[in-house]
Design a protein around this motif. Structure first.
Motif, short mmCIF file in Angstrom:
data_model
loop_
_atom_site.label_atom_id
_atom_site.label_comp_id
_atom_site.label_asym_id
_atom_site.label_seq_id
_atom_site.Cartn_x
_atom_site.Cartn_y
_atom_site.Cartn_z
N ARG A 48 18.07 0.04 -6.59
CA ARG A 48 18.53 -1.25 -6.07
C ARG A 48 18.56 -1.21 -4.54
O ARG A 48 18.33 -2.21 -3.89
CB ARG A 48 19.92 -1.57 -6.62
N THR A 49 18.85 -0.03 -3.98
CA THR A 49 18.89 0.14 -2.53
C THR A 49 17.96 1.29 -2.16
O THR A 49 18.11 2.40 -2.67
CB THR A 49 20.32 0.45 -2.05
N VAL A 50 16.99 1.00 -1.29
CA VAL A 50 15.97 1.98 -0.90
C VAL A 50 16.06 2.23 0.60
O VAL A 50 16.08 1.29 1.40
CB VAL A 50 14.56 1.48 -1.26
N PHE A 51 16.12 3.50 0.97
CA PHE A 51 16.05 3.92 2.37
C PHE A 51 14.63 4.42 2.60
O PHE A 51 14.18 5.33 1.91
CB PHE A 51 17.07 5.03 2.62
N ALA A 52 13.91 3.79 3.52
CA ALA A 52 12.51 4.16 3.74
C ALA A 52 12.20 4.23 5.23
O ALA A 52 12.72 3.44 6.01
CB ALA A 52 11.59 3.15 3.06
N PHE A 53 11.34 5.17 5.58
CA PHE A 53 10.91 5.27 6.97
C PHE A 53 9.92 4.16 7.29
O PHE A 53 9.25 3.62 6.41
CB PHE A 53 10.33 6.65 7.27
N VAL A 54 9.84 3.84 8.57
CA VAL A 54 8.90 2.83 9.05
C VAL A 54 7.74 3.61 9.68
O VAL A 54 7.87 4.12 10.79
CB VAL A 54 9.57 1.89 10.08
N GLY A 55 6.64 3.71 8.96
CA GLY A 55 5.50 4.48 9.45
C GLY A 55 4.87 3.83 10.67
O GLY A 55 4.74 2.60 10.74
N GLU A 59 1.09 8.04 11.03
CA GLU A 59 1.91 8.26 9.83
C GLU A 59 1.46 7.34 8.71
O GLU A 59 0.76 6.36 8.94
CB GLU A 59 3.38 7.95 10.13
N ILE A 60 1.91 7.65 7.52
CA ILE A 60 1.62 6.79 6.38
C ILE A 60 2.22 5.41 6.67
O ILE A 60 3.39 5.30 7.01
CB ILE A 60 2.20 7.39 5.09
N GLY A 61 1.39 4.40 6.59
CA GLY A 61 1.83 3.03 6.85
C GLY A 61 2.68 2.52 5.70
O GLY A 61 2.20 2.40 4.58
N THR A 62 3.94 2.24 5.97
CA THR A 62 4.87 1.83 4.91
C THR A 62 5.19 0.34 4.94
O THR A 62 5.97 -0.13 4.12
CB THR A 62 6.19 2.62 5.02
N ARG A 63 4.62 -0.41 5.87
CA ARG A 63 5.00 -1.83 6.00
C ARG A 63 4.83 -2.59 4.69
O ARG A 63 5.71 -3.36 4.30
CB ARG A 63 4.21 -2.51 7.12
N CYS A 77 17.02 -0.25 3.53
CA CYS A 77 17.64 0.42 4.67
C CYS A 77 16.54 1.20 5.39
O CYS A 77 15.65 1.78 4.75
CB CYS A 77 18.72 1.39 4.22
N VAL A 78 16.60 1.21 6.72
CA VAL A 78 15.64 1.97 7.52
C VAL A 78 16.42 2.78 8.55
O VAL A 78 17.58 2.48 8.83
CB VAL A 78 14.61 1.05 8.21
N PRO A 79 15.79 3.82 9.11
CA PRO A 79 16.50 4.67 10.06
C PRO A 79 16.70 4.03 11.42
O PRO A 79 15.83 3.32 11.92
CB PRO A 79 15.59 5.89 10.20
N LEU A 98 12.80 -5.47 13.57
CA LEU A 98 12.49 -4.11 14.01
C LEU A 98 11.83 -4.12 15.38
O LEU A 98 10.93 -4.91 15.64
CB LEU A 98 11.57 -3.42 12.99
N ARG A 99 12.29 -3.24 16.25
CA ARG A 99 11.75 -3.10 17.60
C ARG A 99 11.55 -1.61 17.89
O ARG A 99 12.30 -0.77 17.39
CB ARG A 99 12.73 -3.66 18.65
N PRO A 100 10.57 -1.27 18.73
CA PRO A 100 10.36 0.15 19.06
C PRO A 100 11.63 0.77 19.65
O PRO A 100 12.23 0.23 20.57
CB PRO A 100 9.23 0.12 20.09
N GLY A 101 12.01 1.92 19.08
CA GLY A 101 13.19 2.64 19.55
C GLY A 101 12.80 3.70 20.56
O GLY A 101 11.72 3.68 21.15
#
Length: 191
Positions: A48-55, A59-63, A77-79, A98-101
């Protein structure tokens, strides 16, 4: 004799060269196949709740995966990097926030609601390279090892086939992710 850190640094360089040799088309096909296999896992279907990286970058494109999570009504949820080696899980309902960190990686704004590891059903974890048994080689910052040390839910490690290694040097703080997803499907324990 090389230290484990030196062995890891040398392996990162070798794997970066393998990844750089991929064409844009090869990366896109790889991304699509990996995301396809992620969405077919029992862990993903139940979550129900997924934490995923933003490639980003090579990196593997996760969009497409992030968009699918939201379109299916799951919580995403994202980091958010909060300091050296530290990240927090932040809830997002729209990828446009989302903005570049600090490392150029797209991140949510600091005011995005936080989630604790206990809130998360599934973590989608990146790597530079991995062994079939889930030993992962990260970028060296310890972000995911610190997260995984506190996380008890399901996790999937995403790795391109060409970045699989028979042996990944391991230190005491390195955390394995026993389910590895590549273009060919799942390696390791079934969920």
């Amino acid at each position: 004799m090389e230290t484990i850190q030196q062995q890891k640094a040398a392996l990162r360089r070798r794997l970066a060269a393998r990844e750089q040799a991929m064409t844009q088309r090869e990366r896109e096909l790889s991304d699509r196949a990996i995301i396809y296999h992620v969405t077919r896992t029992e862990e993903y279907r139940r979550a129900r709740t997924v934490f995923a990286f933003v490639g980003c970058g090579r990196e593997i494109g996760t969009r497409a995966l992030l968009e699918r999570i939201l379109s299916e009504g799951k919580e995403l949820c994202v980091p958010l990097c909060t300091g050296p080696g530290r990240m927090e899980c932040r809830r997002v309902q729209d990828l446009s926030v989302l903005r570049p960190g600090s490392y150029g990686i797209p991140e949510p704004p600091p005011e995005a609601p936080a989630a604790v590891p206990e809130d998360i059903d599934l973590a989608i974890v990146p790597c530079v390279g991995a062994a079939a048994d889930g030993r992962r080689l990260g970028r060296g910052g310890g972000y995911y090892d610190r997260f995984l040390a506190r996380y008890t839910g399901s996790a999937l490690l995403l790795c391109r086939e060409r970045l699989l290694c028979p042996d990944i040097p391991r230190e005491a703080h390195d955390i394995c992710v026993p389910a590895v997803i590549t273009e060919k499907g799942r390696l390791g324990a079934a969920g």
